[in-house]
Scaffold this motif. Structure first.
Motif, PDB file in Angstrom:
ATOM      1  N   PHE A  40       0.500 -13.419  29.969  1.00 41.01           N
ATOM      2  CA  PHE A  40      -0.178 -13.328  31.256  1.00 41.01           C
ATOM      3  C   PHE A  40       0.058 -11.956  31.889  1.00 41.01           C
ATOM      4  O   PHE A  40      -0.871 -11.316  32.382  1.00 41.01           O
ATOM      5  CB  PHE A  40       0.273 -14.450  32.193  1.00 41.01           C
ATOM      6  N   ASP A  43      -1.981  -9.396  30.052  1.00 36.61           N
ATOM      7  CA  ASP A  43      -3.399  -9.494  30.409  1.00 36.61           C
ATOM      8  C   ASP A  43      -3.683  -8.916  31.790  1.00 36.61           C
ATOM      9  O   ASP A  43      -4.714  -8.275  31.997  1.00 36.61           O
ATOM     10  CB  ASP A  43      -3.873 -10.940  30.339  1.00 36.61           C
ATOM     11  N   VAL A  44      -2.781  -9.159  32.734  1.00 37.01           N
ATOM     12  CA  VAL A  44      -2.984  -8.603  34.071  1.00 37.01           C
ATOM     13  C   VAL A  44      -2.936  -7.078  34.025  1.00 37.01           C
ATOM     14  O   VAL A  44      -3.817  -6.391  34.556  1.00 37.01           O
ATOM     15  CB  VAL A  44      -1.952  -9.160  35.080  1.00 37.01           C
ATOM     16  N   ASP A  48      -6.757  -6.564  33.115  1.00 39.49           N
ATOM     17  CA  ASP A  48      -7.316  -6.523  34.461  1.00 39.49           C
ATOM     18  C   ASP A  48      -7.144  -5.162  35.138  1.00 39.49           C
ATOM     19  O   ASP A  48      -8.107  -4.589  35.639  1.00 39.49           O
ATOM     20  CB  ASP A  48      -6.685  -7.629  35.312  1.00 39.49           C
ATOM     21  N   SER A  54     -11.220  -7.430  27.762  1.00 38.12           N
ATOM     22  CA  SER A  54     -11.641  -8.485  28.683  1.00 38.12           C
ATOM     23  C   SER A  54     -11.941  -9.747  27.889  1.00 38.12           C
ATOM     24  O   SER A  54     -12.237  -9.692  26.693  1.00 38.12           O
ATOM     25  CB  SER A  54     -12.876  -8.055  29.484  1.00 38.12           C
ATOM     26  N   SER A  58     -12.982 -14.854  33.456  1.00 37.69           N
ATOM     27  CA  SER A  58     -11.983 -14.140  34.253  1.00 37.69           C
ATOM     28  C   SER A  58     -10.573 -14.625  33.917  1.00 37.69           C
ATOM     29  O   SER A  58     -10.372 -15.816  33.639  1.00 37.69           O
ATOM     30  CB  SER A  58     -12.260 -14.375  35.740  1.00 37.69           C
ATOM     31  N   ILE A  59      -9.601 -13.708  34.003  1.00 31.95           N
ATOM     32  CA  ILE A  59      -8.224 -14.131  33.726  1.00 31.95           C
ATOM     33  C   ILE A  59      -7.647 -14.950  34.877  1.00 31.95           C
ATOM     34  O   ILE A  59      -6.527 -15.430  34.768  1.00 31.95           O
ATOM     35  CB  ILE A  59      -7.287 -12.968  33.371  1.00 31.95           C
ATOM     36  N   TYR A  60      -8.390 -15.124  35.922  1.00 34.40           N
ATOM     37  CA  TYR A  60      -7.925 -15.956  37.031  1.00 34.40           C
ATOM     38  C   TYR A  60      -8.701 -17.268  37.089  1.00 34.40           C
ATOM     39  O   TYR A  60      -8.618 -17.997  38.073  1.00 34.40           O
ATOM     40  CB  TYR A  60      -8.037 -15.180  38.348  1.00 34.40           C
ATOM     41  N   SER A  61      -9.425 -17.606  36.016  1.00 35.43           N
ATOM     42  CA  SER A  61     -10.207 -18.845  35.973  1.00 35.43           C
ATOM     43  C   SER A  61      -9.389 -19.980  35.366  1.00 35.43           C
ATOM     44  O   SER A  61      -8.371 -19.758  34.703  1.00 35.43           O
ATOM     45  CB  SER A  61     -11.479 -18.635  35.151  1.00 35.43           C
ATOM     46  N   TYR A  64      -9.161 -19.791  31.537  1.00 35.99           N
ATOM     47  CA  TYR A  64      -8.153 -18.835  31.075  1.00 35.99           C
ATOM     48  C   TYR A  64      -6.775 -19.505  31.042  1.00 35.99           C
ATOM     49  O   TYR A  64      -6.053 -19.409  30.052  1.00 35.99           O
ATOM     50  CB  TYR A  64      -8.122 -17.589  31.976  1.00 35.99           C
ATOM     51  N   PHE A  65      -6.417 -20.187  32.131  1.00 36.55           N
ATOM     52  CA  PHE A  65      -5.091 -20.801  32.195  1.00 36.55           C
ATOM     53  C   PHE A  65      -4.956 -22.004  31.264  1.00 36.55           C
ATOM     54  O   PHE A  65      -3.858 -22.312  30.817  1.00 36.55           O
ATOM     55  CB  PHE A  65      -4.745 -21.183  33.643  1.00 36.55           C
TER      56      PHE A  65
END
Length: 145
Positions: A40, A43-44, A48, A54, A58-61, A64-65
């Motif tokens: 994580f 990725d950030v 990001d 990419s 989105s990595i905040y979706s 993603y989690f």
């Protein structure tokens, strides 16, 4: 082409099976948690903030989690469980795991494109060495605590 989530699931089952057989379930859980957190953060920063790659979402979706973060956990578990099996051969473990995981994960992704890069593939390949090495380092530092 087989989806990346199925490759991740297969790697996870293999690593967990080896860990249970060798009595390393606790180490597998630690490696999974470290891999998920490490991934994580990577990725950030890399995806990001720096925009080096990419994902489709989105990595905040939520997806993603639910998919990618556990995939990073499997990545960490696979590296560390198999590295533990190669006692006394750290360079061999490092090279085999780095090259092997690069081939197993990046080659299928060229057609599936679960993630895409904004940098050349040769640079991605070089980046796999510090990726695997630092994942192992964080595991070692955490397991000594």
């Amino acid at each position: 082409m087989i989806g990346m989530k199925w490759i991740g699931l297969a790697l996870g089952i293999i690593a967990l099976s080896v860990a249970i057989k060798k009595g390393q379930a606790k180490q597998a859980l630690l490696a999974f948690v470290i891999g998920a957190l490490y991934g994580f953060v990577i990725d950030v920063i890399g995806g990001d903030i720096l925009g080096l790659w990419s994902y489709k979402s989105s990595i905040y979706s939520a997806s993603y989690f639910l998919l990618v973060v556990p995939g990073w956990g499997v990545f960490g578990m696979f590296i560390n469980i198999f590295w533990n099996q190669m006692v006394g051969k750290p360079w061999r473990a490092f090279i085999c795991l780095t090259v092997g995981l690069f081939l197993v994960l990046e080659i299928p992704n060229l057609s599936v494109q679960s993630w895409t890069y904004t940098i050349p593939l040769w640079l991605v390949a070089i980046g796999w060495f510090p990726l695997v090495g630092t994942c192992r380092l964080f595991y070692i530092l955490s397991s000594d605590v």
